[in-house]
Design an enzyme around this catalytic site. Sequence first.
Site, short mmCIF file in Angstrom:
data_model
loop_
_atom_site.label_atom_id
_atom_site.label_comp_id
_atom_site.label_asym_id
_atom_site.label_seq_id
_atom_site.Cartn_x
_atom_site.Cartn_y
_atom_site.Cartn_z
N GLY A 221 71.30 -47.14 15.58
CA GLY A 221 72.18 -46.02 15.27
C GLY A 221 71.44 -44.71 15.47
N SER A 222 71.86 -43.70 14.73
CA SER A 222 71.32 -42.35 14.97
C SER A 222 69.97 -42.15 14.27
CB SER A 222 72.31 -41.31 14.46
OG SER A 222 72.45 -41.46 13.06
N GLY A 226 68.59 -43.41 10.65
CA GLY A 226 67.31 -44.13 10.64
C GLY A 226 66.38 -43.57 9.57
N GLU A 244 66.42 -48.98 16.63
CA GLU A 244 66.85 -48.57 17.97
C GLU A 244 67.68 -47.32 17.76
OE1 GLU A 244 65.96 -49.96 20.72
OE2 GLU A 244 65.27 -51.93 20.10
N GLU A 376 71.24 -34.98 21.42
CA GLU A 376 72.12 -36.04 21.92
C GLU A 376 73.56 -35.64 21.64
OE1 GLU A 376 72.16 -39.78 19.71
OE2 GLU A 376 72.04 -40.86 21.61
P1 NAD Z 1 75.20 -43.84 12.80
O1 NAD Z 1 73.75 -43.68 12.53
O2 NAD Z 1 76.12 -42.80 12.32
O3 NAD Z 1 75.72 -45.22 12.15
C1 NAD Z 1 75.14 -46.45 12.48
C2 NAD Z 1 75.35 -47.41 11.32
O4 NAD Z 1 74.63 -46.93 10.19
C3 NAD Z 1 76.81 -47.54 10.87
O5 NAD Z 1 77.05 -48.88 10.55
C4 NAD Z 1 76.86 -46.65 9.64
O6 NAD Z 1 77.86 -47.01 8.73
C5 NAD Z 1 75.48 -46.89 9.06
N1 NAD Z 1 75.02 -45.84 8.14
C6 NAD Z 1 75.40 -44.54 8.11
N2 NAD Z 1 74.76 -43.90 7.09
C7 NAD Z 1 73.96 -44.81 6.48
C8 NAD Z 1 73.05 -44.76 5.38
N3 NAD Z 1 72.84 -43.65 4.69
N4 NAD Z 1 72.38 -45.89 5.06
C9 NAD Z 1 72.57 -47.03 5.75
N5 NAD Z 1 73.44 -47.15 6.79
C10 NAD Z 1 74.12 -46.04 7.15
O7 NAD Z 1 75.33 -44.07 14.36
P2 NAD Z 1 76.67 -44.30 15.19
O8 NAD Z 1 77.41 -43.01 15.27
O9 NAD Z 1 77.37 -45.51 14.70
O10 NAD Z 1 76.07 -44.67 16.64
C11 NAD Z 1 75.65 -43.70 17.53
C12 NAD Z 1 74.14 -43.54 17.50
O11 NAD Z 1 73.52 -44.79 17.73
C13 NAD Z 1 73.63 -42.65 18.62
O12 NAD Z 1 72.59 -41.84 18.15
C14 NAD Z 1 73.11 -43.64 19.66
O13 NAD Z 1 72.13 -43.13 20.53
C15 NAD Z 1 72.55 -44.69 18.76
N6 NAD Z 1 72.43 -45.97 19.48
C16 NAD Z 1 71.19 -46.39 19.84
C17 NAD Z 1 71.04 -47.57 20.57
C18 NAD Z 1 69.69 -48.09 20.98
O14 NAD Z 1 69.61 -49.26 21.35
N7 NAD Z 1 68.64 -47.29 20.95
C19 NAD Z 1 72.18 -48.27 20.93
C20 NAD Z 1 73.44 -47.80 20.54
C21 NAD Z 1 73.55 -46.64 19.81
#
Ligand code: NAD
Length: 487
Positions: A221-222, A226, A244, A376
């Site tokens: 995720g973001s 992270g 990731e 991003e």
């Molecule tokens: P996000 O970080 O908003 O959410 C990802 C997950 O984390 C979701 O399930 C969300 O509910 C959860 N989450 C949110 N806040 C949290 C918290 N405080 N504690 C624990 N979990 C929490 O990301 P997104 O909008 O779902 O995805 C887009 C991002 O993911 C972009 O930055 C993209 O680059 C990244 N991404 C990276 C890869 C990789 O392999 N490097 C692949 C796909 C997406």
Amino acid sequence: MAPIKVKQYINGEFLPSSDNKTFDLFSPYSGDFSEATSDDVDKAVVAAQAALAAWKALSPQQRGKPLAKLAQMITDADAELAQLDALSLGRPVSTYFDGYYAATHFRYFSEAAYPVGTSSLNTPGFMNISIRQPYGVCAAIIPWNAPLVFLSKKLAPALAAGNTMVLKTSEKAPLSSDRVAAMLGEAGLPPGVVSIVHGHGPVVGHAISSHMQIRALSFTGSVRTGRAIQRAAAASNFKHLTFELGGKSPALVFADADLDRAARETQHSIFFHSGQTCMANSRIYVQKGAAAAFVDKFNALAAARKLGDPSRLETTSGPQADKAQYETVMRYVEEGKKTGQMVETGAPLPAENGDLFVQPVVFLQQPEDSRIMKEEVFGPVVCINTFETEEEALKIANDTKYGLYAAVYTKDLDRAMRVAKGLESGMVGVNCTSPTGAWDMPFGGYKQSGVGRESFLLSMDDWLEQKAVFIRVGELDEAGTGNSTLG
Ligand code: NAD
């Protein structure tokens, strides 16, 4: 279409959440999406603990049987899964590879055994070995942009290694994972071995990342999330973490490159999921002299994108996943118009339901320190700048906090190798960009794009503890007493 219902899958059963709360999903169809609580996460962890002893006692071959069956079930349901992701997150079915990817992962790990440990005779009087064992109860938190890619990248190696798992889907895209949850029992995975919970990050995600009994967690995720997860893990039990994260991937196009190929592939990378992929090459640097020709080719391809209903095969670009995503992208576009030159690509917006569509946006001559070059966007927005020398190209490509993916296009092999070596990036494409079919290579990022690597055998490393076992062999010492040199 009947309203869709999504429930928590815990301990082999579909259940409402402990407080019966639901959440809304952005989708043209109505639904009833159960929102998990921290009690539901506890329930899933208890079930995972109860299932652990029997699951880890199985041989890899025995654990492989349900994984192989699951792979087949996902393959059989591929078209349906594609439609579910088209419905919930606007992912065009024409670009859907997730079902194939997920099935390939489960099939591969159905035949995988633990990676080798080490042995040593370097300590006199000892013959030492290291062994690898599953952590126990583990977890995964996945994003919305390609749900089954991430579900399979996490579940397949973790389960093959003998762990039991709690996986949280994204609140924006629970549908395809919910469909896979419905396959787990029939595939033969015992109750509790995998639980799948749905809901928002600050509640469900936080309950997972701060859980005292979860020993390892893999997150995609973001960067922002992270950091929150790393803080929660540090404040709880220091669970083993892999990340990731995001990207701002550069593509370097030298004047001697095949410009047709470079334009075709880079525009696909940034536009195929409306910019909503971590590897999308959102910064393209073209060597002066080739820039005008490259931009003409690129813009013609951008203008030919078919924006429309993601569930139709002729569509090549879907909408942004939801209103928040759309608004974020448009804010960047408005800002980018002030800092650089925007090219109107003119790809026609769909006649119906066009609200969340962003026409492919091409910016030229953005200052290197502008937000649009540094952050991003996660939308169909690309910045094309120029460079003169190889040294300059490397410097600007590396001037980013991210380091997930980078591409270099040139016919000069020596230069390609020098640049590949010099790029600060976990993955580099030489005359290609974002290949999704190279399953056996390490996937992950430098710098703030991630910690750890995924894909095939490498992925098992992060789901296994290592234990050193010191074996006294009782060899005779010089005095003939049989004492070892230690202890
Ligand atoms: P996000 O970080 O908003 O959410 C990802 C997950 O984390 C979701 O399930 C969300 O509910 C959860 N989450 C949110 N806040 C949290 C918290 N405080 N504690 C624990 N979990 C929490 O990301 P997104 O909008 O779902 O995805 C887009 C991002 O993911 C972009 O930055 C993209 O680059 C990244 N991404 C990276 C890869 C990789 O392999 N490097 C692949 C796909 C997406």
